[in-house]
Design a protein around this motif. Structure first.
Motif, short mmCIF file in Angstrom:
data_model
loop_
_atom_site.label_atom_id
_atom_site.label_comp_id
_atom_site.label_asym_id
_atom_site.label_seq_id
_atom_site.Cartn_x
_atom_site.Cartn_y
_atom_site.Cartn_z
N THR A 191 41.85 -23.45 -23.93
CA THR A 191 40.59 -24.04 -23.46
C THR A 191 40.06 -24.98 -24.53
O THR A 191 40.16 -24.70 -25.73
CB THR A 191 39.56 -22.94 -23.15
OG1 THR A 191 40.12 -22.02 -22.21
CG2 THR A 191 38.27 -23.51 -22.60
N ASN A 192 39.47 -26.09 -24.11
CA ASN A 192 38.91 -27.05 -25.06
C ASN A 192 37.51 -26.62 -25.46
O ASN A 192 36.53 -27.01 -24.83
CB ASN A 192 38.89 -28.45 -24.42
CG ASN A 192 40.27 -28.93 -24.10
OD1 ASN A 192 41.09 -29.10 -24.97
ND2 ASN A 192 40.55 -29.11 -22.82
N SER A 193 37.44 -25.79 -26.52
CA SER A 193 36.15 -25.28 -26.97
C SER A 193 36.25 -24.76 -28.39
O SER A 193 37.34 -24.45 -28.88
CB SER A 193 35.68 -24.14 -26.06
OG SER A 193 36.55 -23.03 -26.18
N THR A 194 35.10 -24.66 -29.04
CA THR A 194 35.08 -24.10 -30.40
C THR A 194 35.41 -22.62 -30.37
O THR A 194 36.03 -22.10 -31.30
CB THR A 194 33.72 -24.32 -31.07
OG1 THR A 194 32.68 -23.77 -30.26
CG2 THR A 194 33.45 -25.80 -31.33
N CYS A 195 35.01 -21.92 -29.30
CA CYS A 195 35.30 -20.49 -29.23
C CYS A 195 36.79 -20.23 -29.10
O CYS A 195 37.34 -19.30 -29.72
CB CYS A 195 34.50 -19.80 -28.14
SG CYS A 195 34.63 -20.53 -26.51
N ALA A 196 37.51 -21.05 -28.33
CA ALA A 196 38.96 -20.90 -28.21
C ALA A 196 39.63 -21.20 -29.55
O ALA A 196 40.59 -20.51 -29.94
CB ALA A 196 39.50 -21.82 -27.13
N ALA A 197 39.13 -22.20 -30.25
CA ALA A 197 39.69 -22.52 -31.57
C ALA A 197 39.44 -21.38 -32.56
O ALA A 197 40.31 -21.03 -33.36
CB ALA A 197 39.09 -23.83 -32.09
N ALA A 198 38.25 -20.77 -32.49
CA ALA A 198 37.95 -19.63 -33.38
C ALA A 198 38.83 -18.44 -33.04
O ALA A 198 39.26 -17.70 -33.93
CB ALA A 198 36.47 -19.26 -33.27
N LEU A 199 39.10 -18.23 -31.75
CA LEU A 199 40.00 -17.17 -31.32
C LEU A 199 41.39 -17.39 -31.89
O LEU A 199 42.01 -16.48 -32.46
CB LEU A 199 40.06 -17.12 -29.79
CG LEU A 199 41.20 -16.31 -29.16
CD1 LEU A 199 41.07 -14.84 -29.48
CD2 LEU A 199 41.23 -16.54 -27.65
N ILE B 26 30.10 -32.83 -30.51
CA ILE B 26 31.21 -32.53 -29.60
C ILE B 26 31.75 -33.79 -28.93
O ILE B 26 32.92 -33.85 -28.58
CB ILE B 26 30.82 -31.46 -28.55
CG1 ILE B 26 29.72 -31.96 -27.60
CG2 ILE B 26 30.45 -30.15 -29.21
CD1 ILE B 26 29.46 -31.03 -26.42
N ALA B 27 30.92 -34.81 -28.77
CA ALA B 27 31.36 -36.04 -28.11
C ALA B 27 32.40 -36.79 -28.93
O ALA B 27 33.17 -37.58 -28.38
CB ALA B 27 30.17 -36.96 -27.83
N ALA B 28 32.47 -36.52 -30.23
CA ALA B 28 33.41 -37.21 -31.11
C ALA B 28 34.53 -36.30 -31.61
O ALA B 28 35.35 -36.71 -32.40
CB ALA B 28 32.66 -37.80 -32.29
N SER B 29 34.56 -35.06 -31.14
CA SER B 29 35.53 -34.08 -31.64
C SER B 29 36.83 -34.11 -30.85
O SER B 29 36.82 -34.16 -29.61
CB SER B 29 34.93 -32.68 -31.58
OG SER B 29 35.92 -31.70 -31.83
N TYR B 30 37.95 -33.99 -31.54
CA TYR B 30 39.25 -33.94 -30.88
C TYR B 30 39.36 -32.74 -29.94
O TYR B 30 40.15 -32.75 -29.00
CB TYR B 30 40.38 -33.88 -31.91
CG TYR B 30 40.49 -32.54 -32.61
CD1 TYR B 30 41.36 -31.56 -32.12
CD2 TYR B 30 39.73 -32.25 -33.73
CE1 TYR B 30 41.45 -30.32 -32.74
CE2 TYR B 30 39.82 -31.02 -34.35
CZ TYR B 30 40.68 -30.06 -33.85
OH TYR B 30 40.77 -28.83 -34.46
N LEU B 31 38.56 -31.70 -30.16
CA LEU B 31 38.59 -30.52 -29.29
C LEU B 31 38.09 -30.84 -27.88
O LEU B 31 38.46 -30.18 -26.92
CB LEU B 31 37.71 -29.41 -29.86
CG LEU B 31 38.23 -28.63 -31.05
CD1 LEU B 31 37.17 -27.67 -31.56
CD2 LEU B 31 39.50 -27.87 -30.69
N PHE B 32 37.21 -31.84 -27.77
CA PHE B 32 36.51 -32.06 -26.51
C PHE B 32 36.74 -33.40 -25.83
O PHE B 32 36.57 -33.49 -24.61
CB PHE B 32 34.99 -31.91 -26.75
CG PHE B 32 34.56 -30.53 -27.13
CD1 PHE B 32 34.36 -29.56 -26.16
CD2 PHE B 32 34.34 -30.20 -28.46
CE1 PHE B 32 33.96 -28.29 -26.50
CE2 PHE B 32 33.93 -28.93 -28.81
CZ PHE B 32 33.74 -27.96 -27.83
N VAL B 33 37.07 -34.43 -26.56
CA VAL B 33 37.10 -35.78 -25.99
C VAL B 33 37.96 -35.84 -24.73
O VAL B 33 39.10 -35.39 -24.70
CB VAL B 33 37.60 -36.81 -27.04
CG1 VAL B 33 37.83 -38.17 -26.39
CG2 VAL B 33 36.59 -36.94 -28.16
#
Length: 196
Positions: free
Chosen positions: A84-92, A103-110
């Motif tokens: 999933t494209n989210s900070t929580c998935a990355a933390a997991l 978030i608009a400029a982050s590779y996780l979300f763009v």
């Protein structure tokens, strides 16, 4: 922008001392989890938040408490997988803090549906941290969200991280009754949580 004292004012301009709080939801029996989330939002001077518990059978995170989000966002993030494209998935996945000031400029979300949903809900930045209990197991992820973006030098993740550590201490050993206190950086506010 200067760092403000934890709990003094959210980035949206509302103060928790004035009891300006977004609607909160928790699973039945989740009062301690909701209190920890509210304290984390306040400590980080954030506007929204979620607590997600790790489901080992499905290898995903599931929301067990939230504050400030409309149902459509909660439905989208009700079950978060590692892709999933989210900070929580990355933390997991990384088992470490993930902080995104814009978030608009982050590779996780763009270019993702997650970005569109979060922006529609008014989210511009996020901080997720894993909740790891003393046996090294991942219990879940605590995330706070902000209405306004910020530069890395404008945000101190330490107060929210302290709440996550205290929450993990409450959960350790699976004891049915545990309490812990959180004191903000100035030592002026103490909250006691009880796990039932």
């Amino acid at each position: 922008m200067q760092n403000r004292k934890p709990g003094s004012e959210t980035r949206s301009g509302n103060t928790f001392q004035d009891d300006v709080r977004p609607p909160a939801r928790a699973e039945p029996g989740g009062e301690a989890i909701q209190k920890a989330l509210t304290t984390a939002i306040r400590a980080a001077q954030a506007d929204f938040g979620t607590v997600q518990q790790y489901d080992s059978a499905e290898d995903c995170l599931r929301i067990v408490a939230s504050c400030g989000f409309p149902d459509q966002v909660l439905n989208l993030f009700q079950m978060v997988r590692r892709d999933t494209n989210s900070t929580c998935a990355a933390a997991l996945t990384q088992r470490m803090r993930v902080v995104v000031g814009n978030i608009a400029a982050s590779y996780l979300f763009v270019g993702t549906r997650e970005l569109a949903a979060l922006q529609q809900a008014g989210v511009a930045a996020a901080h997720s941290t894993p909740i790891i209990v003393d046996n090294g197991q991942l219990w879940g992820v605590l995330t706070v969200h902000f209405r306004r973006p910020w530069e890395d030098t404008q945000y101190d993740p330490t107060p929210m991280e302290r709440v996550a550590v205290r929450f993990a201490e409450c959960l350790k050993d699976g004891a049915p009754q545990q309490t812990f206190a959180y004191r903000d950086a100035e030592g002026s506010d103490t909250r006691t949580f009880q796990r039932r």
